[in-house]
Design an enzyme around this catalytic site. Structure first.
Site, PDB file in Angstrom:
ATOM      1  CD  GLU A 143      32.468  36.854  34.594  1.00 53.60           C
ATOM      2  OE1 GLU A 143      33.098  37.730  33.963  1.00 53.60           O
ATOM      3  OE2 GLU A 143      31.512  37.119  35.346  1.00 53.60           O
ATOM      4  CG  HIS A 171      31.497  39.893  30.648  1.00 55.72           C
ATOM      5  ND1 HIS A 171      31.029  41.192  30.621  1.00 55.72           N
ATOM      6  CD2 HIS A 171      31.135  39.382  31.855  1.00 55.72           C
ATOM      7  CE1 HIS A 171      30.420  41.462  31.767  1.00 55.72           C
ATOM      8  NE2 HIS A 171      30.465  40.377  32.535  1.00 55.72           N
ATOM      9  CG  HIS A 191      34.181  39.711  38.891  1.00 57.55           C
ATOM     10  ND1 HIS A 191      33.445  40.688  39.523  1.00 57.55           N
ATOM     11  CD2 HIS A 191      33.265  38.886  38.305  1.00 57.55           C
ATOM     12  CE1 HIS A 191      32.149  40.451  39.331  1.00 57.55           C
ATOM     13  NE2 HIS A 191      32.008  39.371  38.590  1.00 57.55           N
TER      14      HIS A 191
END
Length: 226
Positions: A115, A119, A61
């Protein structure tokens, strides 16, 4: 004596940059893997990637910077956009180990871009864009959750297992306590959904988690087929 406005302005800029740099530092990573059988067995359902149904294995993930107090930074550098040319030789591995299951069906680029921008940009002090994705893929090879669980007799066979047995099996296999997250299917069964492992800021070494996410799991957890 007139105040030196130029000097004061420069001082304010330096203070702002100092605060900005501090806000972007982080204490550890969550390395998060998800079980596709649980992702797909929810109200939102799922869509297989354009490359076809993924293998029946945990998939990545993300690799998420976190603070020791349980909070986390996000979207740290809006100017640092995802650039697929930097990871062109990693794409086949990412399609296998980091597929997107969201709808509509996609090639994964939107997922990976999200992502990185949410992040990965908060980890740029340690990892550039290529290193971020390469490091995450290496962690997937290091933490083979399906093999660890199968070695403990825990199989994705729609059977039910205790939260403690799943956690202990992963701790036995990795040396570190995992965070376990569950979802619920339409029958309200608690299902094994995501596993969080903690990693140092270099992205290389597993560590004991400073803080674990809330599990949201029942006492008995289903490991659904995929």
């Amino acid at each position: 004596m007139k105040p030196n406005f130029s000097f004061l302005f420069k001082l304010l800029i330096l203070q702002y940059l100092a605060v900005l740099s501090i806000s972007q530092e982080f204490d550890f990573f969550y390395f998060v893997q998800q079980w596709p059988g649980a992702y797909c067995d929810t109200k939102q359902s799922c869509c297989y990637p354009k490359t076809g149904k993924p293998s029946a294995d945990f998939s990545i993930h993300g690799l998420w910077p976190n603070y020791n107090d349980g909070s986390w930074p996000s979207n740290c550098d809006p100017d640092s956009v995802f650039d697929k040319s930097q990871i062109s030789d990693l794409i086949s591995n990412m399609e296998k180990d980091w597929p997107s299951l969201s709808c509509p069906s996609s090639n994964g680029m939107r997922f990976w871009s999200h992502e990185w921008e949410k992040h990965g940009t908060c980890a740029e002090s340690e990892l550039d864009q290529r290193e971020y994705f390469e490091t995450t893929l290496k962690l997937k090879q290091k933490v083979n959750l399906l093999r660890i669980l199968k070695n403990a007799g825990i199989e994705p066979d729609d059977g039910f297992y205790t939260l403690e047995s799943i956690s202990e099996a992963i701790k036995e296999g990795t040396g570190f306590t995992p965070g376990i997250e569950c979802n619920r299917d339409s029958a309200r069964n608690s299902q094994l959904y995501q596993v969080y492992m903690c990693v140092d800021t270099s992205g290389s070494n597993l560590i004991e988690c400073p803080v674990l996410p809330r599990s949201k799991c029942g006492e008995q957890i289903q490991f659904p087929k995929f």
